[in-house]
Design a protein around this motif. Structure first.
Motif, PDB file in Angstrom:
ATOM      1  N   GLN A 215     -14.893  -5.213  -2.891  1.00  0.00           N
ATOM      2  CA  GLN A 215     -15.541  -6.183  -2.139  1.00  0.00           C
ATOM      3  C   GLN A 215     -14.858  -6.360  -0.549  1.00  0.00           C
ATOM      4  O   GLN A 215     -15.438  -7.046   0.156  1.00  0.00           O
ATOM      5  N   LEU A 216     -13.645  -5.655  -0.513  1.00  0.00           N
ATOM      6  CA  LEU A 216     -13.200  -5.720   0.916  1.00  0.00           C
ATOM      7  C   LEU A 216     -13.800  -4.633   1.808  1.00  0.00           C
ATOM      8  O   LEU A 216     -13.614  -4.624   2.985  1.00  0.00           O
ATOM      9  N   GLY A 217     -14.554  -3.700   1.223  1.00  0.00           N
ATOM     10  CA  GLY A 217     -15.276  -2.616   1.689  1.00  0.00           C
ATOM     11  C   GLY A 217     -14.936  -1.216   0.981  1.00  0.00           C
ATOM     12  O   GLY A 217     -13.707  -1.176   0.609  1.00  0.00           O
ATOM     13  N   PHE A 218     -15.560  -0.198   1.470  1.00  0.00           N
ATOM     14  CA  PHE A 218     -15.327   0.848   0.833  1.00  0.00           C
ATOM     15  C   PHE A 218     -14.122   1.627   1.737  1.00  0.00           C
ATOM     16  O   PHE A 218     -13.553   2.503   1.089  1.00  0.00           O
ATOM     17  N   GLY A 219     -14.008   1.325   2.786  1.00  0.00           N
ATOM     18  CA  GLY A 219     -13.119   1.933   3.620  1.00  0.00           C
ATOM     19  C   GLY A 219     -11.656   1.590   3.089  1.00  0.00           C
ATOM     20  O   GLY A 219     -10.512   2.383   3.019  1.00  0.00           O
ATOM     21  N   TRP A 220     -11.541   0.129   2.772  1.00  0.00           N
ATOM     22  CA  TRP A 220     -10.129  -0.387   2.257  1.00  0.00           C
ATOM     23  C   TRP A 220      -9.903   0.465   0.897  1.00  0.00           C
ATOM     24  O   TRP A 220      -8.791   0.888   0.456  1.00  0.00           O
ATOM     25  N   LEU A 221     -11.017   0.573  -0.113  1.00  0.00           N
ATOM     26  CA  LEU A 221     -10.690   1.346  -1.191  1.00  0.00           C
ATOM     27  C   LEU A 221     -10.308   2.708  -1.155  1.00  0.00           C
ATOM     28  O   LEU A 221      -9.475   2.962  -1.898  1.00  0.00           O
ATOM     29  N   LEU A 222     -11.121   3.408  -0.219  1.00  0.00           N
ATOM     30  CA  LEU A 222     -10.532   4.721  -0.154  1.00  0.00           C
ATOM     31  C   LEU A 222      -9.151   4.851   0.580  1.00  0.00           C
ATOM     32  O   LEU A 222      -8.355   5.800  -0.062  1.00  0.00           O
ATOM     33  N   LEU A 223      -8.717   3.957   1.554  1.00  0.00           N
ATOM     34  CA  LEU A 223      -7.453   4.008   1.986  1.00  0.00           C
ATOM     35  C   LEU A 223      -6.263   3.762   0.809  1.00  0.00           C
ATOM     36  O   LEU A 223      -5.408   4.458   0.485  1.00  0.00           O
ATOM     37  N   MET A 224      -6.634   2.563   0.060  1.00  0.00           N
ATOM     38  CA  MET A 224      -5.711   2.334  -1.155  1.00  0.00           C
ATOM     39  C   MET A 224      -5.747   3.225  -2.174  1.00  0.00           C
ATOM     40  O   MET A 224      -4.530   3.768  -2.767  1.00  0.00           O
ATOM     41  N   THR A 225      -6.793   3.866  -2.465  1.00  0.00           N
ATOM     42  CA  THR A 225      -6.847   4.906  -3.313  1.00  0.00           C
ATOM     43  C   THR A 225      -6.001   6.364  -2.951  1.00  0.00           C
ATOM     44  O   THR A 225      -5.376   6.728  -3.830  1.00  0.00           O
ATOM     45  N   LEU A 226      -6.073   6.510  -1.842  1.00  0.00           N
ATOM     46  CA  LEU A 226      -5.292   7.693  -1.252  1.00  0.00           C
ATOM     47  C   LEU A 226      -3.690   7.369  -1.246  1.00  0.00           C
ATOM     48  O   LEU A 226      -2.987   8.188  -1.532  1.00  0.00           O
ATOM     49  N   GLY A 227      -3.410   6.328  -0.831  1.00  0.00           N
ATOM     50  CA  GLY A 227      -1.874   5.728  -1.330  1.00  0.00           C
ATOM     51  C   GLY A 227      -1.463   5.726  -2.594  1.00  0.00           C
ATOM     52  O   GLY A 227      -0.466   6.277  -2.678  1.00  0.00           O
ATOM     53  N   VAL A 228      -2.396   5.255  -3.445  1.00  0.00           N
ATOM     54  CA  VAL A 228      -2.118   5.550  -5.127  1.00  0.00           C
ATOM     55  C   VAL A 228      -1.932   6.816  -5.531  1.00  0.00           C
ATOM     56  O   VAL A 228      -0.905   7.399  -6.037  1.00  0.00           O
ATOM     57  N   ALA A 229      -2.677   7.878  -4.789  1.00  0.00           N
ATOM     58  CA  ALA A 229      -2.536   9.309  -5.092  1.00  0.00           C
ATOM     59  C   ALA A 229      -1.497   9.813  -4.666  1.00  0.00           C
ATOM     60  O   ALA A 229      -0.861  10.617  -5.233  1.00  0.00           O
ATOM     61  N   CYS A 230      -1.055   9.444  -3.364  1.00  0.00           N
ATOM     62  CA  CYS A 230       0.105  10.256  -2.731  1.00  0.00           C
ATOM     63  C   CYS A 230       1.418   9.334  -3.651  1.00  0.00           C
ATOM     64  O   CYS A 230       2.399  10.464  -3.738  1.00  0.00           O
ATOM     65  N   GLY A 231       1.406   8.291  -4.047  1.00  0.00           N
ATOM     66  CA  GLY A 231       2.537   7.884  -4.609  1.00  0.00           C
ATOM     67  C   GLY A 231       2.682   8.397  -6.182  1.00  0.00           C
ATOM     68  O   GLY A 231       3.674   8.736  -6.551  1.00  0.00           O
ATOM     69  N   ALA A 232       1.677   8.598  -6.720  1.00  0.00           N
ATOM     70  CA  ALA A 232       1.592   9.275  -8.041  1.00  0.00           C
ATOM     71  C   ALA A 232       2.148  10.649  -7.939  1.00  0.00           C
ATOM     72  O   ALA A 232       2.829  11.098  -8.887  1.00  0.00           O
ATOM     73  N   ILE A 233       1.581  11.294  -6.860  1.00  0.00           N
ATOM     74  CA  ILE A 233       2.190  12.826  -6.677  1.00  0.00           C
ATOM     75  C   ILE A 233       3.602  12.847  -6.740  1.00  0.00           C
ATOM     76  O   ILE A 233       4.058  13.669  -7.325  1.00  0.00           O
ATOM     77  N   ALA A 234       4.212  11.983  -5.784  1.00  0.00           N
ATOM     78  CA  ALA A 234       5.574  11.874  -5.540  1.00  0.00           C
ATOM     79  C   ALA A 234       6.470  11.671  -6.741  1.00  0.00           C
ATOM     80  O   ALA A 234       7.348  12.354  -7.206  1.00  0.00           O
ATOM     81  N   PHE A 235       5.791  10.739  -7.293  1.00  0.00           N
ATOM     82  CA  PHE A 235       6.637  10.307  -8.691  1.00  0.00           C
ATOM     83  C   PHE A 235       6.453  11.526  -9.832  1.00  0.00           C
ATOM     84  O   PHE A 235       7.320  11.552 -10.445  1.00  0.00           O
ATOM     85  N   SER A 236       5.307  11.805 -10.001  1.00  0.00           N
ATOM     86  CA  SER A 236       4.910  12.747 -11.096  1.00  0.00           C
ATOM     87  C   SER A 236       5.573  14.007 -10.659  1.00  0.00           C
ATOM     88  O   SER A 236       6.301  14.805 -11.759  1.00  0.00           O
ATOM     89  N   LEU A 237       5.909  14.566  -9.596  1.00  0.00           N
ATOM     90  CA  LEU A 237       6.421  15.834  -9.103  1.00  0.00           C
ATOM     91  C   LEU A 237       7.951  15.543  -9.341  1.00  0.00           C
ATOM     92  O   LEU A 237       8.544  16.496  -9.854  1.00  0.00           O
ATOM     93  N   LEU A 238       8.565  14.589  -8.738  1.00  0.00           N
ATOM     94  CA  LEU A 238       9.902  14.476  -9.185  1.00  0.00           C
ATOM     95  C   LEU A 238      10.062  14.262 -10.620  1.00  0.00           C
ATOM     96  O   LEU A 238      11.467  14.707 -10.980  1.00  0.00           O
ATOM     97  N   SER A 239       9.384  13.542 -11.419  1.00  0.00           N
ATOM     98  CA  SER A 239       9.699  13.384 -12.727  1.00  0.00           C
ATOM     99  C   SER A 239       9.658  14.830 -13.132  1.00  0.00           C
ATOM    100  O   SER A 239      10.447  15.040 -14.371  1.00  0.00           O
ATOM    101  N   TRP A 240       8.886  15.531 -13.118  1.00  0.00           N
ATOM    102  CA  TRP A 240       8.519  16.805 -13.785  1.00  0.00           C
ATOM    103  C   TRP A 240       9.734  17.588 -13.375  1.00  0.00           C
ATOM    104  O   TRP A 240      10.208  18.438 -14.179  1.00  0.00           O
ATOM    105  N   TRP A 241      10.117  17.598 -12.188  1.00  0.00           N
ATOM    106  CA  TRP A 241      11.251  18.536 -11.649  1.00  0.00           C
ATOM    107  C   TRP A 241      12.411  18.075 -12.474  1.00  0.00           C
ATOM    108  O   TRP A 241      13.326  19.231 -12.609  1.00  0.00           O
TER     109      TRP A 241
END
Length: 467
Positions: A67-93
């Motif tokens: 509802q805030l706009g597609f740009g905000w959704l894309l930005l926050m999705t990118l942030g969630v993906a980066c955080g998930a990559i960092a956490f998953s990679l460190l957990s896997w290692w």
């Protein structure tokens, strides 16, 4: 894509010794050397966890952020993906697993580190599970069931299919008292379930036939009401939809689950392979089956088939119910033959069955000999429950107020948790006491002769091959 019976034994594991991993992280041995050193799960675990986190984010808070706009959704999705990559990679290692002597060692966790070292003498079952996506990617999940209730399950997700198979063989070898580099044990075909028999048996059941008939009647009534009044009756839809969902759960679910079912016998236990959308290979080591139940629905008796279920040590709660079926549809003769294979030295057909003294058919029959405690009950659905004395945890005689007035009691043999509760009702009180005393004496004698299920490959009574 699905599990198929092997055509040859697995090659021996390489003999080179891998050095232990340093404190900073596991040393990666060769792919085939799974019995030595420390290992990590497959790297594809990281992108799969990231994909799951992004999907959950888009499905839940993403709809509100849109509802805030597609740009905000894309930005926050990118942030969630980066955080998930960092956490998953460190957990896997920082996670690893490996075999140390006869122990399975598992290290996991990033914020809260956890290390588990489990003696494989407690191993109850080993399952290799492959959901449809994992089959496409060539991956598998290894599930190790241990004695210890809900906390006794270890899941290694995900491994390559070949590594999961080699690790399964190494775990079973260690649990049997052999070397982890022992080649994969051979197996002997026991039963392959024809698809036509599975389809017919699942459809030829009273609940399924009754639900289909009621569904057809509802649709016919709705069509007749629509033809006379010109509008559709909502009550018909309200009754037809639950019936249709019930049919999908009771018929379509088991059909997809047990398609391509194959059972074989091996020195390391009973091997079951089945499933399309979630292919599964289940291995139950010798001595882990605590009780067996043979179920004969009334319509199946005309087909001469039964269903074989079991209490398997280590499985609890939902996992127990999910893994209790050993043979979903099998000819009656093979069902009883499997019971003899699971409990060596026993023969259910030789156990003399005695009807209840009350004379009522629903009270069933009871048979006790030097090896087995057997009960049979049911008219519409005949159920035969088999408990060897070596697996009996306790014996119980129950007399309620109404039963006391009738002079009857119920005798029950308790086993580890599962769907089977072997009980015989309607026995005269004096007879019930004699049954409890005699069964207890048989149990003491049987346990003195048995060394237990651990290290089954090194025991003198271990079978070399099925008859």
């Amino acid at each position: 894509m699905r599990f198929l019976p092997p055509t040859a034994d697995a090659p021996p594991e390489p003999q080179g010794q891998a050095p232990p991993h340093p404190e900073g992280g596991p040393r990666q041995p060769s792919e085939s050397d799974v019995a030595r050193g420390a290992h990590r799960t497959h790297w594809a675990t990281v992108p799969l966890q990231v994909l799951l986190a992004v999907v959950v984010f888009l499905a839940l808070p993403g709809t509100l952020i849109m509802q805030l706009g597609f740009g905000w959704l894309l930005l926050m999705t990118l942030g969630v993906a980066c955080g998930a990559i960092a956490f998953s990679l460190l957990s896997w290692w920082n996670s690893s697993f490996g075999l140390r002597d006869d122990h399975l060692v598992v290290h996991s966790g990033l914020i809260r580190r956890a290390s588990r070292e489990i003696p494989l003498s407690r191993l109850q079952a080993v399952d290799v599970v492959r959901p449809l996506l994992m089959q496409v990617l060539g991956l598998a999940e290894l599930r190790v069931e241990l004695a210890g209730g809900d906390a006794g399950e270890i899941r290694l997700r995900y491994l390559t299919w070949g590594r999961a198979e080699r690790l399964r063989a190494a775990l079973l070898a260690h649990a049997a008292g052999l070397s982890g580099t022992t080649p994969k044990a051979p197996e002997w075909p026991f039963y392959r379930l024809p698809f036509g028999l599975l389809l017919g048996a699942l459809a030829f059941r009273l609940p399924v036939l009754g639900s289909v008939l009621l569904f057809v009647l509802l649709i016919a009534a709705g069509a007749a009401a629509f033809g006379s009044t010109g509008y559709f009756e909502p009550g018909v839809l309200g009754g037809a939809v639950p019936l249709l969902l019930g049919l999908m759960r009771g018929f379509l679910g088991p059909l997809l689950r047990y398609t391509d079912f194959y059972a074989s016998l091996s020195p390391d236990g009973l091997r079951l392979r089945y499933g399309i959308f979630q292919a599964r290979m289940q291995t139950v080591p010798p001595g882990r089956v605590q009780a067996v139940r043979i179920v004969e629905p009334v319509l199946w008796r005309a087909l001469g088939v039964v269903r074989v279920e079991a209490n398997v040590a280590g499985y609890v709660g939902e996992r127990q119910m999910d893994s209790s079926t050993l043979l979903p549809v099998v000819p009656r003769r093979l069902g009883y033959l499997l019971a003899g294979q699971l409990f060596p030295g026993t023969d259910v057909s030789r156990t003399e069955m005695h009807p209840a003294g009350s004379g009522r058919a629903r009270d069933g029959a009871l048979g006790v000999d030097e090896q087995l405690f057997v009960t049979r009950r049911g008219l519409v659905c005949r159920v035969t429950e088999i408990v060897p004395h070596t697996r009996t945890q306790s014996l119980r005689m129950t007399v309620g107020p109404l039963s006391r007035r009738r002079g009857v009691a119920t005798v029950e043999a308790d086993t580890p948790p599962g769907p089977i509760r072997a009980r015989a009702s309607g026995r005269e009180i004096g007879e019930a006491r004699r049954i409890v005393d005699g069964t207890a004496a048989y149990g003491h004698a049987a346990r003195r002769r048995s060394a237990g299920p651990e290290r089954w490959a090194t025991r003198s009574d271990a079978p070399s091959s099925p008859p």
